[in-house]
Enzyme design. Sequence first.
Site, mmCIF file in Angstrom:
data_model
loop_
_atom_site.group_PDB
_atom_site.id
_atom_site.type_symbol
_atom_site.label_atom_id
_atom_site.label_comp_id
_atom_site.label_asym_id
_atom_site.label_seq_id
_atom_site.Cartn_x
_atom_site.Cartn_y
_atom_site.Cartn_z
ATOM 1 N N ARG A 38 85.636 67.650 -52.932
ATOM 2 C CA ARG A 38 84.586 68.030 -53.882
ATOM 3 C C ARG A 38 84.324 69.523 -53.852
ATOM 4 N NH1 ARG A 38 80.790 63.723 -51.127
ATOM 5 N NH2 ARG A 38 81.630 65.009 -49.488
ATOM 6 N N HIS A 47 83.940 57.592 -55.716
ATOM 7 C CA HIS A 47 84.978 56.803 -55.036
ATOM 8 C C HIS A 47 85.829 56.047 -56.043
ATOM 9 C CE1 HIS A 47 82.017 56.702 -51.468
ATOM 10 N NE2 HIS A 47 83.044 57.431 -51.073
ATOM 11 N N SER A 71 77.729 59.641 -50.570
ATOM 12 C CA SER A 71 76.942 58.458 -50.231
ATOM 13 C C SER A 71 75.597 58.855 -49.631
ATOM 14 C CB SER A 71 77.725 57.575 -49.259
ATOM 15 O OG SER A 71 78.865 57.050 -49.894
ATOM 16 N N LYS A 95 78.034 57.372 -37.480
ATOM 17 C CA LYS A 95 76.909 57.419 -38.405
ATOM 18 C C LYS A 95 76.083 56.157 -38.217
ATOM 19 C CE LYS A 95 79.787 59.574 -41.992
ATOM 20 N NZ LYS A 95 80.311 59.381 -43.351
#
Length: 167
Positions: free
Chosen positions: A96, A23, A134, A47
């Site tokens: 990513r 990040h 994360s 979440k």
Amino acid sequence: MEETLKNKIAVYPGSFDPITNGHVDLIERGLRIFDRVIIAVAPSLNKSPFFTLEERVDLIRKVIGQNPRIEIDVIDGLLVAYIKKKKAAAVIRGLRAVSDFEYEFQLALMNRKMDPNFEAVFLMPSERYTYLSSSIIKEVAKFGGSLKDMVPAVVEKELKKKMNKER
């Protein structure tokens, strides 16, 4: 410089549960392109966040420090409405892997359907952070693994402290 090129603002939305070096890398990359970056922390309603919203904002503040070009805010509601309110030129999203692209592309198109002026800028993190998420960080922390070079030191400390409380 034309007036339209001054004060370009980008919004970097996410749950940041917790903020990782990936990040931070994207924030730094965003600052190379934009005059200001707003880190918009989402409540993570879909979440089960490990850190509370307040804890995540506090960790980001500790990691980022005082930078007049960075604002930390909480986003509640639709991203397109938030972008308009903040007069941002674009949203920063990290890619990513190919799977990230498919998801982010779909989100960007949905946002553009709601607001034709919506723009997304996709940035690739440094290759040393492409595997980071994360979720992976929390899993490694849960089992006591090393988080060296994955998260800022303050985040590692808070993760370990919180993990010890849960045991």
